[in-house]
Enzyme design. Structure first.
Site, PDB file in Angstrom:
ATOM      1  N   ASN A 152      76.591  75.393  17.071  1.00 55.29           N
ATOM      2  CA  ASN A 152      76.750  74.888  15.706  1.00 55.29           C
ATOM      3  C   ASN A 152      78.018  74.031  15.652  1.00 55.29           C
ATOM      4  OD1 ASN A 152      77.781  74.774  13.020  1.00 55.29           O
ATOM      5  ND2 ASN A 152      76.340  76.369  12.416  1.00 55.29           N
ATOM      6  N   HIS A 179      81.994  72.783  12.316  1.00 53.14           N
ATOM      7  CA  HIS A 179      83.450  72.780  12.137  1.00 53.14           C
ATOM      8  C   HIS A 179      84.167  71.655  12.876  1.00 53.14           C
ATOM      9  CE1 HIS A 179      83.014  75.950   9.411  1.00 53.14           C
ATOM     10  NE2 HIS A 179      82.399  76.712  10.291  1.00 53.14           N
ATOM     11  N   HIS A 205      74.604  72.510   9.539  1.00 53.01           N
ATOM     12  CA  HIS A 205      74.287  72.983   8.185  1.00 53.01           C
ATOM     13  C   HIS A 205      74.744  71.922   7.186  1.00 53.01           C
ATOM     14  CE1 HIS A 205      74.943  76.493   5.073  1.00 53.01           C
ATOM     15  NE2 HIS A 205      74.155  75.541   4.599  1.00 53.01           N
ATOM     16  N   ARG A 235      75.462  71.351   3.796  1.00 55.10           N
ATOM     17  CA  ARG A 235      75.659  72.133   2.577  1.00 55.10           C
ATOM     18  C   ARG A 235      75.521  71.251   1.351  1.00 55.10           C
ATOM     19  NH1 ARG A 235      78.057  77.034   1.726  1.00 55.10           N
ATOM     20  NH2 ARG A 235      78.305  78.294   3.581  1.00 55.10           N
ATOM     21  N   ARG A 255      80.649  69.950   2.434  1.00 55.88           N
ATOM     22  CA  ARG A 255      82.040  70.247   2.813  1.00 55.88           C
ATOM     23  C   ARG A 255      82.331  69.966   4.293  1.00 55.88           C
ATOM     24  NH1 ARG A 255      82.146  76.782   2.317  1.00 55.88           N
ATOM     25  NH2 ARG A 255      81.359  76.277   0.260  1.00 55.88           N
ATOM     26  N   HIS A 256      81.292  69.999   5.133  1.00 60.25           N
ATOM     27  CA  HIS A 256      81.533  69.609   6.539  1.00 60.25           C
ATOM     28  C   HIS A 256      80.519  68.550   6.969  1.00 60.25           C
ATOM     29  CE1 HIS A 256      78.810  73.022   6.970  1.00 60.25           C
ATOM     30  NE2 HIS A 256      79.766  73.934   6.860  1.00 60.25           N
ATOM     31  N   GLU A 271      70.094  73.513   9.333  1.00 61.02           N
ATOM     32  CA  GLU A 271      70.292  74.622   8.389  1.00 61.02           C
ATOM     33  C   GLU A 271      70.447  74.072   6.991  1.00 61.02           C
ATOM     34  OE1 GLU A 271      73.526  77.316   8.848  1.00 61.02           O
ATOM     35  OE2 GLU A 271      73.023  77.607  10.945  1.00 61.02           O
ATOM     36  N   THR A 310      81.851  80.955   4.038  1.00 59.60           N
ATOM     37  CA  THR A 310      80.801  80.790   5.042  1.00 59.60           C
ATOM     38  C   THR A 310      79.560  81.514   4.516  1.00 59.60           C
ATOM     39  OG1 THR A 310      80.201  81.157   7.365  1.00 59.60           O
ATOM     40  CG2 THR A 310      81.592  82.833   6.346  1.00 59.60           C
ATOM     41  N   THR A 311      78.466  81.419   5.266  1.00 57.14           N
ATOM     42  CA  THR A 311      77.217  82.044   4.817  1.00 57.14           C
ATOM     43  C   THR A 311      77.381  83.562   4.896  1.00 57.14           C
ATOM     44  OG1 THR A 311      76.144  80.138   5.809  1.00 57.14           O
ATOM     45  CG2 THR A 311      74.717  81.918   5.089  1.00 57.14           C
ATOM     46  N   GLU A 340      66.210  84.570  11.889  1.00 58.86           N
ATOM     47  CA  GLU A 340      67.524  84.679  12.534  1.00 58.86           C
ATOM     48  C   GLU A 340      68.240  85.848  11.888  1.00 58.86           C
ATOM     49  OE1 GLU A 340      69.676  81.116  13.405  1.00 58.86           O
ATOM     50  OE2 GLU A 340      71.605  82.175  13.324  1.00 58.86           O
ATOM     51  N   HIS A 400      76.044  84.419  13.848  1.00 57.97           N
ATOM     52  CA  HIS A 400      77.119  84.458  12.857  1.00 57.97           C
ATOM     53  C   HIS A 400      78.256  85.338  13.331  1.00 57.97           C
ATOM     54  CE1 HIS A 400      79.369  84.098   9.165  1.00 57.97           C
ATOM     55  NE2 HIS A 400      78.563  83.101   8.856  1.00 57.97           N
ATOM     56  N   GLY A 419      78.980  78.990  16.466  1.00 55.66           N
ATOM     57  CA  GLY A 419      79.727  77.802  16.079  1.00 55.66           C
ATOM     58  C   GLY A 419      81.231  78.003  16.002  1.00 55.66           C
TER      59      GLY A 419
HETATM   60  N1  PXP Z   1      73.478  81.009  12.216  1.00 56.37           N
HETATM   61  C1  PXP Z   1      73.456  80.678  10.911  1.00 56.37           C
HETATM   62  C2  PXP Z   1      72.159  80.748  10.187  1.00 56.37           C
HETATM   63  C3  PXP Z   1      74.641  80.261  10.260  1.00 56.37           C
HETATM   64  O1  PXP Z   1      74.602  79.951   8.942  1.00 56.37           O
HETATM   65  C4  PXP Z   1      75.825  80.148  10.997  1.00 56.37           C
HETATM   66  C5  PXP Z   1      77.075  79.670  10.340  1.00 56.37           C
HETATM   67  O2  PXP Z   1      76.897  78.429   9.812  1.00 56.37           O
HETATM   68  C6  PXP Z   1      75.785  80.477  12.358  1.00 56.37           C
HETATM   69  C7  PXP Z   1      74.612  80.934  12.942  1.00 56.37           C
HETATM   70  C8  PXP Z   1      76.991  80.357  13.229  1.00 56.37           C
HETATM   71  O3  PXP Z   1      77.982  81.213  12.796  1.00 56.37           O
HETATM   72  P1  PXP Z   1      79.436  81.067  13.396  1.00 56.37           P
HETATM   73  O4  PXP Z   1      79.914  79.700  13.020  1.00 56.37           O
HETATM   74  O5  PXP Z   1      80.190  82.167  12.738  1.00 56.37           O
HETATM   75  O6  PXP Z   1      79.309  81.233  14.880  1.00 56.37           O
END
Ligand code: PXP
Length: 262
Positions: free
Chosen positions: A17, A20, A53, A55, A59-60, A80, A110-111, A161, A204, A226
């Site tokens: 991901n 960031h 993602h 959003r 924001r990113h 996403e 964050t999500t 997921e 995540h 990510g």
């Molecule tokens: N999977 C999903 C569905 C997410 O929303 C995110 C965060 O955007 C991630 C994985 C990756 O999470 P992290 O950035 O904490 O590794």
């Protein structure tokens, strides 16, 4: 941990991901660092896919980033998004390999949790139908709960997921009993989802310290990671961070299932 009861059938995929990278770029409002460049580096370091993602508040990742990723990547894009009309239009215009539906709140960092599919079953069934018809693999980001998994299967998602954030949080706080209980839940729910015919992904908050037990679940076929990788890139470089994560995932598979299962 208990010994898993079945062997995985294929290689565990790593989705990187790159949100960031865009967060850092947007801190200065210019074009550097470029998320597409990071995505291409991730590809050459062993990422099997890229996740981004878009959003609602941009924001990113921005719309322009999605355009660039769609035309510049040779690995699949996992797009996403929140289940809104605006995002559905964007997804239908691009037709990415996969669309992962996530809950979104403007005020969150964050999500924070999974999508409540069980509560919104009807709406989501209608929402994903055109995405499926357009050829996108629809994935739903959910908590490891039976009723959410059953609802995801009923609405016609092909992938779920599982949100690993709660597991990673209790690990970081060294609450090891709770961590083991979270892991057990994730493991059982991976098996349950696979028994309904769903493809299982997870992600995540995963780090070098937390990835291996999740990578060892035989039903999990993809991890999406990510924030940690982009953070770690500051210290060791993105290529090295991705290669080390990949190696830990492969080690977990080998240690659990033997040689030849990576
Ligand atoms: N999977 C999903 C569905 C997410 O929303 C995110 C965060 O955007 C991630 C994985 C990756 O999470 P992290 O950035 O904490 O590794």
């Amino acid at each position: 941990m208990n010994t898993p009861h079945s062997k995985p059938t294929g290689k565990l995929r790593l989705g990187v991901n790159i949100d960031h990278v865009a967060t850092v770029r947007n801190a200065r409002g210019g074009a550097y660092p470029d998320p597409l460049r990071a995505a291409m580096l991730a590809e050459s370091s062993g990422a099997d896919g890229i996740t981004a993602h878009l959003r609602e508040d941009r924001r990113h990742i921005t719309d322009t980033d999605i355009d660039a990723l769609m035309s510049g990547l040779s690995v699949p894009l996992n797009f996403e998004m929140a289940a809104t009309d605006e995002m559905q239009k964007i997804a239908l215009r691009h037709k990415p390999h996969a669309v992962c539906l996530v809950p979104e709140k403007r005020e969150e960092r964050t999500t924070e949790g999974g999508l409540d599919v069980a509560r919104e079953e009807n709406r989501l069934a209608h929402f994903i139908a055109p995405l499926r018809d357009a050829g996108c693999r629809v994935s739903i980001f959910i908590a490891a709960e039976k009723r959410q998994i059953e609802a995801a299967a009923r609405i016609g998602a092909v992938v779920i997921e599982l949100h690993t954030g709660a597991y990673c949080d209790v690990h970081a706080e060294r609450r090891f009993e709770e961590r083991d209980a979270e892991l057990e839940r994730l493991r059982d729910m991976s098996a349950f989802a696979a028994s309904l015919g769903l493809e299982v992904h997870a992600g995540h908050g995963l780090t070098y310290d937390t990835v291996k037990p999740v990578a060892a679940f035989p039903e999990v076929v993809e991890l999406n990671i990510g924030h940690f990788l982009i953070g770690e890139a500051i210290f060791s470089g993105l290529d090295s961070a991705i290669r080390r994560m990949r190696a830990l995932m492969d080690d977990a598979r080998r240690e659990t299932f033997g040689e030849g299962v990576a």
